[in-house]
Enzyme design. Structure first.
Site, PDB file in Angstrom:
ATOM      1  N   PRO A  95       1.021  -1.252   0.050  1.00  0.00           N
ATOM      2  CA  PRO A  95      -0.078  -0.043  -0.026  1.00  0.00           C
ATOM      3  C   PRO A  95       1.018   1.117   0.103  1.00  0.00           C
ATOM      4  CG  PRO A  95      -0.702  -1.669   1.691  1.00  0.00           C
ATOM      5  CD  PRO A  95       0.314  -1.831   1.120  1.00  0.00           C
ATOM      6  N   GLU A 122       1.445  -8.800   8.610  1.00  0.00           N
ATOM      7  CA  GLU A 122       1.029  -7.006   8.752  1.00  0.00           C
ATOM      8  C   GLU A 122       2.411  -6.499   7.720  1.00  0.00           C
ATOM      9  OE1 GLU A 122      -0.547  -5.003  10.313  1.00  0.00           O
ATOM     10  OE2 GLU A 122      -1.713  -6.949  11.046  1.00  0.00           O
ATOM     11  N   ARG A 160      -1.451  -8.033 -21.748  1.00  0.00           N
ATOM     12  CA  ARG A 160      -2.472  -7.697 -22.767  1.00  0.00           C
ATOM     13  C   ARG A 160      -1.688  -6.714 -23.498  1.00  0.00           C
ATOM     14  NH1 ARG A 160      -7.326  -6.972 -22.237  1.00  0.00           N
ATOM     15  NH2 ARG A 160      -7.651  -5.008 -23.486  1.00  0.00           N
ATOM     16  N   ASP A 175      -7.841   1.231 -25.998  1.00  0.00           N
ATOM     17  CA  ASP A 175      -8.326   0.997 -24.444  1.00  0.00           C
ATOM     18  C   ASP A 175      -7.935   2.240 -23.831  1.00  0.00           C
ATOM     19  OD1 ASP A 175      -8.786  -1.660 -24.604  1.00  0.00           O
ATOM     20  OD2 ASP A 175      -7.251  -2.464 -23.915  1.00  0.00           O
TER      21      ASP A 175
HETATM   22  N1  SAM Z   1       0.179  -3.527   7.631  1.00  0.00           N
HETATM   23  C1  SAM Z   1       0.280  -2.869   6.105  1.00  0.00           C
HETATM   24  C2  SAM Z   1      -0.329  -1.765   6.244  1.00  0.00           C
HETATM   25  O1  SAM Z   1      -1.235  -1.271   6.928  1.00  0.00           O
HETATM   26  O2  SAM Z   1       0.052  -1.024   5.176  1.00  0.00           O
HETATM   27  C3  SAM Z   1      -0.931  -4.163   5.387  1.00  0.00           C
HETATM   28  C4  SAM Z   1      -0.517  -5.247   4.967  1.00  0.00           C
HETATM   29  S1  SAM Z   1      -1.555  -6.253   4.364  1.00  0.00           S
HETATM   30  C5  SAM Z   1      -2.677  -6.879   5.155  1.00  0.00           C
HETATM   31  C6  SAM Z   1      -0.619  -7.535   3.614  1.00  0.00           C
HETATM   32  C7  SAM Z   1       0.143  -7.391   2.236  1.00  0.00           C
HETATM   33  O3  SAM Z   1      -0.644  -7.201   1.317  1.00  0.00           O
HETATM   34  C8  SAM Z   1       1.052  -6.210   2.219  1.00  0.00           C
HETATM   35  O4  SAM Z   1       2.455  -6.600   2.562  1.00  0.00           O
HETATM   36  C9  SAM Z   1       1.056  -6.248   0.600  1.00  0.00           C
HETATM   37  O5  SAM Z   1       2.286  -7.198  -0.134  1.00  0.00           O
HETATM   38  C10 SAM Z   1      -0.274  -6.704   0.182  1.00  0.00           C
HETATM   39  N2  SAM Z   1      -1.038  -5.483  -0.001  1.00  0.00           N
HETATM   40  C11 SAM Z   1      -2.001  -4.846   0.784  1.00  0.00           C
HETATM   41  N3  SAM Z   1      -2.610  -3.918   0.232  1.00  0.00           N
HETATM   42  C12 SAM Z   1      -2.001  -3.774  -0.979  1.00  0.00           C
HETATM   43  C13 SAM Z   1      -2.196  -2.595  -2.167  1.00  0.00           C
HETATM   44  N4  SAM Z   1      -3.121  -1.798  -1.986  1.00  0.00           N
HETATM   45  N5  SAM Z   1      -1.482  -2.834  -2.865  1.00  0.00           N
HETATM   46  C14 SAM Z   1      -0.421  -3.515  -3.098  1.00  0.00           C
HETATM   47  N6  SAM Z   1      -0.398  -4.570  -2.249  1.00  0.00           N
HETATM   48  C15 SAM Z   1      -1.040  -4.516  -1.119  1.00  0.00           C
END
Ligand code: SAM
Length: 256
Positions: A95, A122, A160, A175
């Site tokens: 994120p 996490e 794609r 697209d």
């Molecule tokens: N504790 C983290 C935070 O609050 O930013 C969230 C961890 S999430 C539950 C677990 C994993 O999901 C992350 O380490 C990442 O690899 C993936 N993930 C979650 N949201 C994402 C997003 N919006 N884009 C890309 N990967 C994401």
């Protein structure tokens, strides 16, 4: 293009490897996929890949050693199979990453691929990020349970765009976000029946006049983008991608 994915859920990747356009492209050999389970690199009999966070708090954190070893194994494998592949960037799904866009997809599609690291729990130990990760990409401002769904979306968007991945009829050039559309949103589409419940297909689409149809589509694209994503109009203008006719039409939408 070769994609490697480090994931605790390798089975999730069958969606892009086996189904639809990406599945067909995979069969054609336009791209390849290898999944790597960090549990295979774990040190103990339980194949542990996560542990409690230092400092306390909820949840678990992915340990760095199984991830580091997975990346090393991939680089070694790339070296053996194709020396030019070794430089593939390590991309962590997060994120906190750059928000993924068509631009990222297009860039990925012109490279030899990437190594995607799918976090869980996490997240991953920061020291793994510090020493190994080249870029972090986010699917958007929301939190997924793991990086797999984000990686699948990104792989699909890139595949794609690979030459030959789409049949001529569903060319990606038309697209949304593509340069052929000046980076704007795509126009609405219609198919049979011509009349449904009193609502008919716009007459221009059945006129057979290709110039008129092209102009109608362009104006629909401009209207839609003006209403929903005015930032894309501004970008197209800044890049000099709007014609005098486009500007004249946009002026009618703004009432100026
Ligand atoms: N504790 C983290 C935070 O609050 O930013 C969230 C961890 S999430 C539950 C677990 C994993 O999901 C992350 O380490 C990442 O690899 C993936 N993930 C979650 N949201 C994402 C997003 N919006 N884009 C890309 N990967 C994401």
């Amino acid at each position: 293009m070769r994609i490697d994915a480090i994931t605790l859920f390798p089975e999730a990747f069958s969606v892009v490897r086996d189904a639809g356009i990406t599945g067909r492209a995979h069969k054609q050999g336009l791209w390849s996929l290898q999944t790597w389970n960090p549990r295979d690199q774990a040190q103990d009999i339980h194949r542990t890949v996560d542990d409690r966070p230092y400092g306390g708090g909820p949840g678990m954190v992915m340990m760095m050693e199984p991830l580091l070893k997975s990346v090393e194994a991939i680089k070694q494998d790339r070296l053996v199979s194709d020396a030019s592949d070794v430089q593939a960037p390590v991309i962590l799904l997060s994120p906190a990453g750059e928000k993924f866009s068509q631009h990222h997809a297009a860039t990925l599609a012109t490279t030899k691929g990437a190594i995607f690291v799918c976090g869980r729990y996490e997240g991953v130990d920061q020291r793994f990020i510090n020493r190994t990760v080249d870029a972090q990409w986010s699917l958007g401002d929301f939190v997924l349970s793991g990086g797999e769904i984000a990686a699948l979306a990104m792989i699909d968007a890139a595949v794609r765009l690979l030459p030959g991945a789409l049949n001529h009829g569903d060319s990606s050039a038309q697209d949304s976000f593509q340069d052929a559309l000046s980076g704007l949103l795509d126009s609405p589409h219609y198919t049979r029946p011509e009349l449904f419940d009193g609502e008919s297909v716009p007459a221009v689409l059945m006129s057979g006049n290709h110039a008129l149809i092209a102009r109608w589509r362009r104006e629909q694209s401009l209207s839609l983008t003006h209403a929903k994503r005015p930032d894309l109009i501004a970008q197209a203008r800044a890049r000099g991608l709007l014609s005098a006719a486009d500007e004249k039409f946009l002026a009618t939408l703004s009432g100026s």
